[in-house]
Design an enzyme around this catalytic site. Structure first.
Site, mmCIF file in Angstrom:
data_model
loop_
_atom_site.group_PDB
_atom_site.id
_atom_site.type_symbol
_atom_site.label_atom_id
_atom_site.label_comp_id
_atom_site.label_asym_id
_atom_site.label_seq_id
_atom_site.Cartn_x
_atom_site.Cartn_y
_atom_site.Cartn_z
ATOM 1 C CD GLU A 48 -2.927 1.135 2.329
ATOM 2 O OE1 GLU A 48 -3.018 0.116 3.040
ATOM 3 O OE2 GLU A 48 -3.739 2.085 2.390
ATOM 4 C CG ASN A 93 -7.820 2.477 5.142
ATOM 5 O OD1 ASN A 93 -8.687 1.645 4.870
ATOM 6 N ND2 ASN A 93 -7.342 2.616 6.366
ATOM 7 C CG ASN A 110 -9.462 -1.249 1.419
ATOM 8 O OD1 ASN A 110 -9.078 -2.407 1.562
ATOM 9 N ND2 ASN A 110 -9.334 -0.333 2.372
ATOM 10 C CD GLU A 111 -10.389 -2.388 5.828
ATOM 11 O OE1 GLU A 111 -10.269 -1.262 6.336
ATOM 12 O OE2 GLU A 111 -9.778 -3.393 6.242
ATOM 13 C CE1 TYR A 135 -3.652 -6.063 8.945
ATOM 14 C CE2 TYR A 135 -5.873 -5.167 8.761
ATOM 15 C CZ TYR A 135 -4.618 -5.409 8.209
ATOM 16 O OH TYR A 135 -4.336 -4.990 6.931
ATOM 17 C CD GLU A 173 -6.218 -4.576 4.161
ATOM 18 O OE1 GLU A 173 -6.082 -4.231 5.345
ATOM 19 O OE2 GLU A 173 -6.657 -3.823 3.272
ATOM 20 C CD GLN A 233 0.089 -2.223 4.054
ATOM 21 O OE1 GLN A 233 0.958 -1.577 3.510
ATOM 22 N NE2 GLN A 233 -1.107 -1.688 4.367
#
Ligand code: AHR
Length: 506
Positions: free
Chosen positions: A27, A72, A172-173, A244, A292, A351
């Protein structure tokens, strides 16, 4: 001594491992790109400005697919800013991470770099501030051979051959309050479905990922997937998951059992996708793109502090340093992903460099492997083939977050190398102080005789690797064991991740 046992039988198969399970994620965040993989002034930089010391470790890590450019970041990104002559690219305020984005690296540089490290690109499109138009132009730019405005622009920018980008994330999200341009499930489902349809008009061969919930604890988890997939089921191939984990306070027992939560979350998303399949009378089954996942000490990253940081290019953000304990959890999360190999087709360790990453760099200086690098690299190397269904039994322990949890977690992969069949068992002992006796019934695989054993374990479970001590944590070889009467008896060190390889007598 605590103990556990399991039976391995090749008749009970979960499914073949899609190598894309070992993906990662780059990212435009902190120092992942700038002074991470790209640093033109570094002594190892190639002609394109990419550090070869980093590229070597990425190759060695074994990541066949890499998601890009966010995260993000993508929800505020204009992909056109990142193509064309580098000196003419605009410098922008990057709002997701409160940084300055120079756009020195963009789609062309990333795709070429990914090819050089043996990975295919997985591109995410911006469905936060943009939509169908920008997405279809990007697919045309990347995948159309030539003779049109966007494909000829790619050619003019130095890439005569189309990139053939196969997998695309539809945003994304998009359920997250932190996401630029966040949406409700109904809004997102409609936009994602229409964008998918138009992207496929440009290239019918692509695979598309719809955004699932940002994490298992989102208040709309489950209902988000149901609504989004009702709108997109026919036009997408996968639904995304993100997770996460971190140790909260002194509660290491719960942290070590993080995979219990990941297991459950996957089961729930699969159930929701299959419910939509049933209701819609669809034939195909959706895959999971777990694009992720990692250990992330999110509580150390305080969003309100962003504004106080000022604006900078490539600030030091999310540079978590991973311990032996973190590495064991990373290895355990891989065990969970493998156990779901029938549905998890893609997964991306988030990442790759510097930002919650297995690889760390110093600007102008060294590169080194974090502790978490090792279980990932070994699982990627040896976890290829067919996952066998295991039903481990044995001692358990009590956790504050997940209740009663097994001390052992394990998965087995039968490697189909024709001349040298090998069984690989990946196993974690979650006991913090005691070794665990493991009894494996291998009578279903009579050819296997010898077991070699690598472990991530340490007298200090908080030990870490640093630039000064880059190999403080690395895999240790334990004594080989013989299979006796179709049974292997071995011992897993306390708080350890283990790779046991069983083969024919040498
Ligand atoms: O990987 C860090 C961030 O975590 C990503 O940008 C975002 O998608 C997630 O919340």
């Amino acid at each position: 001594m605590p103990s556990a046992n399991l039976t391995v039988d090749p008749a009970f198969r979960v499914g073949r491992v899609d190598p894309r399970l070992y993906g990662s994620f780059v990212e435009h965040l902190g120092r992942c790109v700038y002074t991470g993989l790209y640093e033109p002034d570094h002594e190892t930089a190639d002609k394109d400005g990419f550090r070869q010391d980093v590229a070597d470790l990425v190759r060695d890590l074994g990541v066949p697919i890499i998601r890009y450019p966010g995260g993000n970041f993508v929800s505020g990104y204009n992909w056109e800013d990142g193509v064309g002559p580098a000196g003419q690219r605009p410098t922008r305020l990057e709002l997701a991470w409160h940084s300055i984005e120079t756009n020195r690296v963009g789609t062309d540089e990333f795709v070429r770099w990914a090819g050089g490290v043996g990975a295919e690109p997985l591109l995410a499109i911006n469905l936060g501030t943009r939509g169908i138009e920008a997405a279809r132009n990007l697919v045309e730019y990347c995948n159309h051979p030539g003779g049109t405005y966007w494909s000829d622009l790619r050619r003019a920018n130095g890439s005569p051959q189309p990139y053939g980008v196969k997998v695309w994330c539809l945003g994304n999200e998009m359920d997250g309050s932190w996401q630029i341009g966040r949406q409700t499930a109904a809004e997102y489902g409609r936009l994602a479905g229409e964008t998918a349809r138009v992207m496929r008009l440009v290239d019918p061969g692509i695979e598309l990922v719809a955004c699932g919930s940002s994490h298992h604890q989102m208040p709309t988890f489950g209902s988000w997937e149901a609504t989004v997939l009702a709108e997109t089921y026919d036009t997408v191939d996968h639904v995304s998951m993100h997770a996460y984990y971190q140790q909260h306070g002194a509660d290491r027992g719960s942290f070590l059992a993080s995979a219990v939560d990941m297991d459950r979350a996957i089961d729930e998303v699969v159930a929701t996708a299959d419910h939509v399949r049933a209701v819609g009378r669809h034939r195909k089954r959706l895959g999971i793109s777990f694009d992720e996942w990692n250990v992330w000490y999110l509580s150390r990253f305080q969003t309100p502090e962003q504004a106080e940081r000022g604006w900078a290019v490539a600030p030091r953000l999310l540079e978590d340093v991973y311990s032996v304990t973190d590495a064991v959890v990373v290895g355990n999360l891989l065990i969970t992903l493998l156990r779901h190999a029938d549905r998890v087709r893609i997964a991306c360790l988030a990442q790759l460099v510097n930002v919650i990453a297995p690889i760390m760099t110093e600007p102008g200086g060294a590169v080194w492997r974090q502790a978490s690098y090792h279980p990932f690299a070994l699982t990627s190397r040896y976890g290829r083939g067919t996952v066998l269904r295991l039903e481990p039994a044995g001692d358990r322990y009590e956790t504050a977050e997940y209740g009663d949890a097994p001390l052992l977690d394990a998965v087995a992969v039968l490697a189909d190398e024709p001349d040298a069949p090998e069984l690989r068992i990946f196993a974690v002992n979650r006991h913090q102080r005691e070794p665990l006796t493991l009894d494996v019934d291998l009578r279903g695989l009579p050819g296997l005789a010898v077991a070699s054993h690598l472990a991530i374990a340490d007298d200090d479970p908080d030990a870490v690797n640093t630039a000064a001590e880059p190999d403080r944590v690395s895999p240790r070889r334990l004594a080989d064991r013989a299979v006796d009467g179709g049974r292997l008896r071995t011992v897993l060190p306390p708080l350890s991740w283990n790779l046991i390889r069983l083969g024919a007598p040498g």
